[in-house]
Design an enzyme around this catalytic site. Structure first.
Site, PDB file in Angstrom:
ATOM      1  N   ASP A  33       0.870  -1.164   0.000  1.00  0.00           N
ATOM      2  CA  ASP A  33       0.000   0.000   0.000  1.00  0.00           C
ATOM      3  C   ASP A  33       0.909   1.215   0.000  1.00  0.00           C
ATOM      4  O   ASP A  33       1.980   1.210   0.622  1.00  0.00           O
ATOM      5  CB  ASP A  33      -0.915   0.023   1.227  1.00  0.00           C
ATOM      6  CG  ASP A  33      -2.006   1.083   1.090  1.00  0.00           C
ATOM      7  OD1 ASP A  33      -2.737   1.036   0.082  1.00  0.00           O
ATOM      8  OD2 ASP A  33      -2.124   1.947   1.972  1.00  0.00           O
ATOM      9  N   TYR A  88       0.565   9.772  -9.560  1.00  0.00           N
ATOM     10  CA  TYR A  88       1.445  10.791  -8.990  1.00  0.00           C
ATOM     11  C   TYR A  88       2.826  10.827  -9.633  1.00  0.00           C
ATOM     12  O   TYR A  88       3.597  11.760  -9.399  1.00  0.00           O
ATOM     13  CB  TYR A  88       1.529  10.612  -7.478  1.00  0.00           C
ATOM     14  CG  TYR A  88       0.165  10.769  -6.829  1.00  0.00           C
ATOM     15  CD1 TYR A  88      -0.537  11.961  -6.948  1.00  0.00           C
ATOM     16  CD2 TYR A  88      -0.437   9.719  -6.148  1.00  0.00           C
ATOM     17  CE1 TYR A  88      -1.796  12.114  -6.391  1.00  0.00           C
ATOM     18  CE2 TYR A  88      -1.703   9.854  -5.583  1.00  0.00           C
ATOM     19  CZ  TYR A  88      -2.377  11.063  -5.713  1.00  0.00           C
ATOM     20  OH  TYR A  88      -3.630  11.203  -5.164  1.00  0.00           O
ATOM     21  N   ARG A 148       9.161   0.460  -4.778  1.00  0.00           N
ATOM     22  CA  ARG A 148       8.973  -0.999  -4.839  1.00  0.00           C
ATOM     23  C   ARG A 148      10.300  -1.726  -5.040  1.00  0.00           C
ATOM     24  O   ARG A 148      10.511  -2.805  -4.490  1.00  0.00           O
ATOM     25  CB  ARG A 148       7.967  -1.349  -5.947  1.00  0.00           C
ATOM     26  CG  ARG A 148       6.528  -1.324  -5.451  1.00  0.00           C
ATOM     27  CD  ARG A 148       5.531  -1.470  -6.576  1.00  0.00           C
ATOM     28  NE  ARG A 148       5.395  -0.235  -7.316  1.00  0.00           N
ATOM     29  CZ  ARG A 148       4.653   0.797  -6.916  1.00  0.00           C
ATOM     30  NH1 ARG A 148       3.982   0.712  -5.793  1.00  0.00           N
ATOM     31  NH2 ARG A 148       4.576   1.892  -7.634  1.00  0.00           N
TER      32      ARG A 148
END
Length: 205
Positions: free
Chosen positions: A70, A160, A187
């Site tokens: 998340d 974004y 990530r």
């Protein structure tokens, strides 16, 4: 080959994880491939809480090693907003372009030194090690600044990136190719932090 479920409904995020996990001897599978269409709860107060909620939810249904994350945008001049509600802060009907353009609008007139922001994320890996269920949580952030204009192409699933300037490149994150953007992303940092656990999984736990 051991399977790893990437528990996301975001195709762009799944594609990036598949790219980042190429070095591991794992079969990377999607929710669709394991026949899951239920939606996990995302009502935690932090990225970490939501990552855990999603990873546990999908692990219990798929019964294979599961990675969920998340994340969102934190803008310092906006008090850390939109934060944990990054993808829902304008309501359920807001699309990716609306999210990106609203950031630029709210940052209008803010001087360059105060435009600092980050794409922050948390990832939870749930798996069975030695017959015991375990969870691993990592967090990371990509630091940048908010652009004065939205990049024309807003990538579906990564709104974004169209408003984040890459400090070392002086361009919008959305301008970079898929591989370069993945290498810079939060990530990639999280996958590196989980590397030992992923190697153990690939080797059979």
């Amino acid at each position: 080959m051991k399977s790893l479920l990437i528990a996301t409904t975001n195709p762009a995020k799944f594609a990036e994880y598949r790219l980042l996990l190429r070095e591991f001897d794992l079969e990377v599978v999607s929710l669709r491939e394991v026949g899951i269409d239920a939606e996990a709860p995302e009502d935690g107060a932090s990225f970490a809480e939501n990552a855990r909620l999603k990873a546990r939810f999908y692990f219990e249904r798929a019964e294979i090693a599961t990675l969920a994350d998340d994340g969102g945008l934190e803008v310092d001049a906006l008090g850390g907003a939109p934060g944990v509600r990054s993808h829902r802060w304008l309501g359920e009907d807001a699309d990716d372009r609306m999210l990106a353009e609203e950031i630029v609008r709210r940052m209008s007139g803010i001087e360059s030194a105060l435009r600092t922001a980050r794409l922050r994320a948390a990832a939870a890996l749930v798996l069975v090690e030695g017959g015991v269920r375990r969870e691993h949580l990592v967090e990371a952030a990509f630091e940048g600044t908010i652009a004065t204009r939205c990049y024309p192409r807003v990538q579906a699933g990564f709104p974004y990136r169209a408003v984040m300037i890459v400090p070392q490149r002086g361009c919008h994150l959305a301008e970079l190719g898929e591989e370069e953007a993945a290498r810079l992303s939060q990530r990639r940092i999280m996958v590196e932090a989980l590397a030992d656990d992923l190697k153990k999984l690939a080797a059979g736990g």
